[in-house]
Design a protein around this motif. Structure first.
Motif, PDB file in Angstrom:
ATOM      1  N   THR A   1       0.835  -1.199   0.000  1.00 36.95           N
ATOM      2  CA  THR A   1       0.000   0.000   0.000  1.00 36.95           C
ATOM      3  C   THR A   1       0.868   1.247   0.000  1.00 36.95           C
ATOM      4  O   THR A   1       1.836   1.338   0.770  1.00 36.95           O
ATOM      5  N   LEU A   2       0.504   2.193  -0.843  1.00 41.28           N
ATOM      6  CA  LEU A   2       1.176   3.489  -0.928  1.00 41.28           C
ATOM      7  C   LEU A   2       0.183   4.536  -0.417  1.00 41.28           C
ATOM      8  O   LEU A   2      -0.817   4.825  -1.079  1.00 41.28           O
ATOM      9  N   ASP A   3       0.440   5.070   0.770  1.00 41.04           N
ATOM     10  CA  ASP A   3      -0.470   6.017   1.411  1.00 41.04           C
ATOM     11  C   ASP A   3       0.025   7.441   1.154  1.00 41.04           C
ATOM     12  O   ASP A   3       0.937   7.924   1.826  1.00 41.04           O
ATOM     13  N   LEU A   4      -0.600   8.118   0.190  1.00 44.40           N
ATOM     14  CA  LEU A   4      -0.156   9.451  -0.195  1.00 44.40           C
ATOM     15  C   LEU A   4      -0.614  10.533   0.767  1.00 44.40           C
ATOM     16  O   LEU A   4      -0.249  11.694   0.593  1.00 44.40           O
ATOM     17  N   THR A   5      -1.387  10.175   1.775  1.00 46.26           N
ATOM     18  CA  THR A   5      -1.779  11.157   2.790  1.00 46.26           C
ATOM     19  C   THR A   5      -0.650  11.363   3.810  1.00 46.26           C
ATOM     20  O   THR A   5      -0.698  12.294   4.612  1.00 46.26           O
ATOM     21  N   LYS A   6       0.367  10.505   3.762  1.00 47.69           N
ATOM     22  CA  LYS A   6       1.494  10.610   4.689  1.00 47.69           C
ATOM     23  C   LYS A   6       2.673  11.281   3.987  1.00 47.69           C
ATOM     24  O   LYS A   6       2.594  11.649   2.817  1.00 47.69           O
ATOM     25  N   ALA A   7       3.762  11.438   4.700  1.00 54.18           N
ATOM     26  CA  ALA A   7       4.927  12.133   4.146  1.00 54.18           C
ATOM     27  C   ALA A   7       6.145  11.225   4.140  1.00 54.18           C
ATOM     28  O   ALA A   7       6.274  10.317   4.967  1.00 54.18           O
ATOM     29  N   GLY A   8       7.053  11.505   3.200  1.00 55.36           N
ATOM     30  CA  GLY A   8       8.326  10.817   3.155  1.00 55.36           C
ATOM     31  C   GLY A   8       8.195   9.313   3.032  1.00 55.36           C
ATOM     32  O   GLY A   8       7.274   8.774   2.409  1.00 55.36           O
ATOM     33  N   ALA A   9       9.145   8.602   3.670  1.00 57.65           N
ATOM     34  CA  ALA A   9       9.194   7.144   3.578  1.00 57.65           C
ATOM     35  C   ALA A   9       7.960   6.482   4.170  1.00 57.65           C
ATOM     36  O   ALA A   9       7.634   5.336   3.810  1.00 57.65           O
ATOM     37  N   ASP A  10       7.261   7.165   5.066  1.00 57.80           N
ATOM     38  CA  ASP A  10       6.066   6.588   5.685  1.00 57.80           C
ATOM     39  C   ASP A  10       4.944   6.342   4.688  1.00 57.80           C
ATOM     40  O   ASP A  10       3.967   5.665   5.004  1.00 57.80           O
ATOM     41  N   ARG A  11       5.079   6.912   3.482  1.00 55.80           N
ATOM     42  CA  ARG A  11       4.045   6.689   2.476  1.00 55.80           C
ATOM     43  C   ARG A  11       3.991   5.232   2.028  1.00 55.80           C
ATOM     44  O   ARG A  11       2.962   4.765   1.534  1.00 55.80           O
ATOM     45  N   VAL A  12       5.089   4.512   2.172  1.00 56.59           N
ATOM     46  CA  VAL A  12       5.075   3.069   1.930  1.00 56.59           C
ATOM     47  C   VAL A  12       4.742   2.385   3.246  1.00 56.59           C
ATOM     48  O   VAL A  12       5.506   2.454   4.206  1.00 56.59           O
ATOM     49  N   VAL A  13       3.580   1.738   3.316  1.00 50.65           N
ATOM     50  CA  VAL A  13       3.104   1.111   4.551  1.00 50.65           C
ATOM     51  C   VAL A  13       3.811  -0.232   4.715  1.00 50.65           C
ATOM     52  O   VAL A  13       3.529  -1.196   3.984  1.00 50.65           O
ATOM     53  N   THR A  14       4.736  -0.282   5.663  1.00 45.85           N
ATOM     54  CA  THR A  14       5.609  -1.448   5.820  1.00 45.85           C
ATOM     55  C   THR A  14       4.822  -2.739   6.033  1.00 45.85           C
ATOM     56  O   THR A  14       5.116  -3.766   5.404  1.00 45.85           O
ATOM     57  N   ASP A  15       3.822  -2.707   6.890  1.00 40.75           N
ATOM     58  CA  ASP A  15       3.062  -3.918   7.211  1.00 40.75           C
ATOM     59  C   ASP A  15       2.277  -4.458   6.025  1.00 40.75           C
ATOM     60  O   ASP A  15       1.823  -5.610   6.046  1.00 40.75           O
ATOM     61  N   SER A  16       2.112  -3.615   4.996  1.00 38.84           N
ATOM     62  CA  SER A  16       1.315  -4.055   3.835  1.00 38.84           C
ATOM     63  C   SER A  16       2.148  -4.789   2.788  1.00 38.84           C
ATOM     64  O   SER A  16       1.586  -5.381   1.858  1.00 38.84           O
ATOM     65  N   ILE A  17       3.472  -4.758   2.917  1.00 38.24           N
ATOM     66  CA  ILE A  17       4.341  -5.354   1.894  1.00 38.24           C
ATOM     67  C   ILE A  17       4.257  -6.872   1.965  1.00 38.24           C
ATOM     68  O   ILE A  17       4.576  -7.488   2.999  1.00 38.24           O
ATOM     69  N   LYS A  18       3.821  -7.493   0.870  1.00 36.23           N
ATOM     70  CA  LYS A  18       3.645  -8.944   0.829  1.00 36.23           C
ATOM     71  C   LYS A  18       4.300  -9.505  -0.442  1.00 36.23           C
ATOM     72  O   LYS A  18       4.202  -8.929  -1.524  1.00 36.23           O
ATOM     73  N   LEU A  19       4.939 -10.645  -0.284  1.00 37.14           N
ATOM     74  CA  LEU A  19       5.485 -11.381  -1.427  1.00 37.14           C
ATOM     75  C   LEU A  19       4.819 -12.741  -1.448  1.00 37.14           C
ATOM     76  O   LEU A  19       4.910 -13.499  -0.475  1.00 37.14           O
ATOM     77  N   ASN A  20       4.117 -13.021  -2.519  1.00 35.53           N
ATOM     78  CA  ASN A  20       3.322 -14.251  -2.614  1.00 35.53           C
ATOM     79  C   ASN A  20       2.362 -14.387  -1.446  1.00 35.53           C
ATOM     80  O   ASN A  20       2.096 -15.486  -0.944  1.00 35.53           O
ATOM     81  N   GLY A  21       1.850 -13.221  -0.998  1.00 32.03           N
ATOM     82  CA  GLY A  21       0.859 -13.205   0.067  1.00 32.03           C
ATOM     83  C   GLY A  21       1.428 -13.241   1.470  1.00 32.03           C
ATOM     84  O   GLY A  21       0.674 -13.133   2.451  1.00 32.03           O
ATOM     85  N   ALA A  22       2.744 -13.364   1.620  1.00 36.93           N
ATOM     86  CA  ALA A  22       3.370 -13.438   2.940  1.00 36.93           C
ATOM     87  C   ALA A  22       4.183 -12.182   3.212  1.00 36.93           C
ATOM     88  O   ALA A  22       4.753 -11.579   2.289  1.00 36.93           O
ATOM     89  N   ALA A  23       4.249 -11.792   4.485  1.00 33.31           N
ATOM     90  CA  ALA A  23       5.000 -10.600   4.875  1.00 33.31           C
ATOM     91  C   ALA A  23       6.492 -10.800   4.610  1.00 33.31           C
ATOM     92  O   ALA A  23       7.016 -11.924   4.674  1.00 33.31           O
ATOM     93  N   ILE A  24       7.155  -9.704   4.304  1.00 34.70           N
ATOM     94  CA  ILE A  24       8.603  -9.734   4.085  1.00 34.70           C
ATOM     95  C   ILE A  24       9.316  -9.945   5.415  1.00 34.70           C
ATOM     96  O   ILE A  24       9.040  -9.260   6.406  1.00 34.70           O
ATOM     97  N   ASP A  25      10.230 -10.903   5.440  1.00 28.97           N
ATOM     98  CA  ASP A  25      11.031 -11.174   6.632  1.00 28.97           C
ATOM     99  C   ASP A  25      12.316 -10.343   6.530  1.00 28.97           C
ATOM    100  O   ASP A  25      13.141 -10.576   5.635  1.00 28.97           O
ATOM    101  N   PRO A  26      12.506  -9.373   7.422  1.00 28.27           N
ATOM    102  CA  PRO A  26      13.695  -8.513   7.332  1.00 28.27           C
ATOM    103  C   PRO A  26      15.016  -9.269   7.337  1.00 28.27           C
ATOM    104  O   PRO A  26      16.007  -8.806   6.761  1.00 28.27           O
ATOM    105  N   ALA A  27      15.028 -10.449   7.967  1.00 21.93           N
ATOM    106  CA  ALA A  27      16.287 -11.184   8.090  1.00 21.93           C
ATOM    107  C   ALA A  27      16.507 -12.168   6.945  1.00 21.93           C
ATOM    108  O   ALA A  27      17.617 -12.694   6.788  1.00 21.93           O
ATOM    109  N   ALA A  28      15.485 -12.423   6.159  1.00 25.13           N
ATOM    110  CA  ALA A  28      15.603 -13.401   5.074  1.00 25.13           C
ATOM    111  C   ALA A  28      16.335 -12.803   3.875  1.00 25.13           C
ATOM    112  O   ALA A  28      16.509 -11.585   3.764  1.00 25.13           O
ATOM    113  N   THR A  29      16.761 -13.673   2.954  1.00 21.17           N
ATOM    114  CA  THR A  29      17.425 -13.241   1.730  1.00 21.17           C
ATOM    115  C   THR A  29      16.486 -13.438   0.549  1.00 21.17           C
ATOM    116  O   THR A  29      15.851 -14.499   0.425  1.00 21.17           O
TER     117      THR A  29
END
Length: 603
Positions: free
Chosen positions: A514-542
């Motif tokens: 989700t790209l929330d244009l009501t916010k500013a800067g990097a916060d416009r990309v909603v981190t919790d919404s980022i999904k790959l093949n329906g699963a959340a991105i694991d910060p520690a994974a490759t």
């Protein structure tokens, strides 16, 4: 070295004047007979020369960002929006060098003092008819258009400074050789690169300025490209070069010109702005001086020395004819003629013979549509036909089939999604562990059109069309990133150098957020919404990511993409698109445009 004087345009274009020597005695006898026959007052009038008027109107015709579009651009790239008297708008088909030539030649009629200039990106990211031949056809066309001078743009560096030098000076391509056995003559006009320096010598790689002269009228031109050219061109293209600040450079050479007695100065700047309206004839001064335009050119215009009388700009592909106050507060004309030869700007510069300067209060400027309702210029038709004959065996090859137009417009575009899908598919062929693909929007130069063109059947995609979409010859690169880095990449779309002008990457179908244009800067990309093949991105994974080589080098303001590991370089990106379409579409089973549902936009 900079040239302080040049032959008049008529001399540079190869026209010759012939003079006939007459016997001196015959001339004297005739003159004496006439003098005897004339009354005294008539005799005096005969030998007095009329004094030229103080003011001389000079016509400045200009355009920018042609990008080798010799043939009429298709789809939205070949239309302009016109504002109507009642406030509504209509679109007009525009562009094509056959029509541009006719319009410019008609505009020059009756204007003894006329100069034609351009604001850069004449070549690069060009359709097949020009790009396949390293843009020699476009330089040939510009010579025929009687272009007098242009600045370099960032795309003049797509193939590096050495190739730019060849376009200027001529010679056959170092690997492809001479086309049709003819040595390329180069540009008849000077490319100006005042702020592009050789790192070793510290000197401009091409002329920094040029002076146009017509009898007692002279106007200096300074040419610069955007300082951030290294951020929008491959590292190889700008290797060994240094790009200086636009304002600092223009102000420096304005002083040089003034010392040489040139007081009328025009800056050709390959950097631009964004008008408040997309209509080419919008009055961007109507809300107040300079209020109808935003973007980098505003600050540049406000800081360029008042010694410069007008600014011809480009890069943003926008259309405007505005006034922006110079540092002394005096209004100054700033123009841009959209892109792809769809418009040209006609500016009247009133030259004051007493001061040698431009009377600013008399400057007027307007953009004009390069309509396709006029006659085609025969010499341009011949040029296009000749180069198309050479390109046809390659360009006419079918590489796929589509069910409808695949547009390249929008925050997320169907064409951008299609390219990302192709690069993921191709990446998996190289390495089965490839997880996703990202495509930069600036690399999507056009969409695909369904309607027939020439002998092509409806829905057939040719190599020439694919080349127009992806003309850069970037390679497809695979790299490893951590999940944290991948999240950072997505946030760089709307932060850092991309904070004020976001560059939204086109994702493969398995990546959503989700790209929330009501916010500013990097916060416009909603981190919790980022999904790959329906699963959340694991910060520690490759994750294994497929991009083009430009992005893999950190281009377009994505430094994190330049930090990938375990690189694997594949074929060029157009080859990847071709292979994908051949494998996934046919006449019986054409490919539908992707649905643009990968990025959810909140406004």
């Amino acid at each position: 070295m900079p040239a302080t004087s040049q032959p008049q345009p008529s001399d540079r274009r190869g026209r010759r004047r012939t003079y006939r020597l007459v016997a001196a005695s015959a001339v004297l006898a005739t003159a004496g007979a006439l003098a005897a026959a004339l009354p005294a007052d008539a005799h005096e009038a005969k030998h007095s020369k009329p004094r030229p008027s103080r003011y001389q109107d000079v016509q400045l015709l200009s355009f920018n960002d042609l990008h080798g579009n010799l043939e009429p651009p298709s789809g939205s790239s070949g239309r302009v929006t016109e504002l109507q008297a009642d406030g509504t708008t209509k679109t007009i088909d525009a562009g094509g060098v056959e029509y541009l030539a006719t319009h410019l030649r008609e505009a020059r009629k009756g204007n003894a003092y006329s100069v034609t200039a351009a604001g850069g990106d004449m070549v690069g990211a060009s359709p097949l008819i020009s790009g396949l031949f390293h843009d020699e056809p476009t330089i040939e066309a510009l010579n025929k258009l009687d272009l007098d001078v242009t600045s370099v743009g960032n795309h003049e560096f797509d193939e590096g400074a050495r190739e730019l030098g060849r376009l200027q000076n001529g010679g056959c391509h170092p690997t492809d050789g001479c086309y049709n056995g003819k040595k390329f003559r180069g540009a008849d006009f000077p490319y100006l690169a005042a702020n592009v320096l050789n790192e070793k010598s510290g000197k401009p790689i091409l002329k920094p300025y040029w002076v146009w002269k017509k009898k007692d009228v002279k106007i200096g031109f300074i040419g610069v490209t955007l300082e951030d050219t290294p951020g929008v061109v491959s590292a190889e293209g700008v290797k060994g070069l240094k790009f200086k600040d636009e304002v600092e450079t223009i102000n420096k050479y304005a002083k040089v010109l003034q010392k040489q007695g040139v007081k009328s100065i025009v800056a050709l700047i390959h950097e631009g702005g964004l008008p408040a309206s997309g209509a080419y004839n919008y009055n961007c001064d109507s809300p107040g001086t300079g209020a109808g335009i935003s973007g980098p050119i505003v600050d540049i215009a406000k800081n360029v020395t008042p010694a410069v009388d007008a600014l011809v700009t480009g890069h943003t592909h926008a259309a405007y004819a505005c006034t922006i106050p110079d540092p002394s507060g005096k209004p100054r004309t700033v123009t841009s003629a959209a892109s792809f030869g769809r418009l040209y700007t006609d500016t009247t510069l009133t030259y004051d013979r007493y001061t040698g300067d431009i009377a600013r209060t008399a400057v007027k400027s307007a953009n004009h549509v390069v309509t396709r309702t006029v006659a085609k210029a025969p010499d341009m038709t011949e040029l296009i036909s000749r180069w198309n004959t050479l390109a046809a065996p390659i360009g006419n090859r079918a590489i796929g089939h589509i069910t409808a137009d695949v547009p390249s417009t929008g925050t997320e575009s169907p064409m951008g999604d299609l390219i990302a899908d192709a690069q993921l598919w191709y990446g998996k062929k190289l390495d089965a562990d490839t997880d996703l693909a990202l495509m930069n929007p600036g690399g999507v130069r056009a969409g695909l059109t369904y309607a027939a063109k020439g002998a092509e059947g409806d829905g057939v995609v040719t190599y020439a069309e694919g080349f127009t979409v992806q003309p850069f010859s970037n390679t497809v690169n695979l790299q490893n990133f951590t999940g944290a880095q991948l999240i950072q990449v997505l946030k760089e779309q709307v932060s850092g150098t991309n904070a004020s002008a976001p560059k939204i990457l086109q994702p493969s179908a398995n990546l959503t957020y989700t790209l929330d244009l009501t916010k500013a800067g990097a916060d416009r990309v909603v981190t919790d919404s980022i999904k790959l093949n329906g699963a959340a991105i694991d910060p520690a994974a490759t994750y294994r990511v497929s991009t083009n080589s430009f992005l893999a080098g950190g281009g377009d303001g994505f430094p994190t993409l330049g930090q990938g590991t375990n690189d694997l370089v594949g074929a060029d990106d157009l080859s990847a698109l071709e292979q994908y379409m051949l494998a996934n579409s046919s006449a019986a089973g054409p490919l539908a445009p992707p649905a643009t549902n990968r990025i959810t936009i909140v406004q």
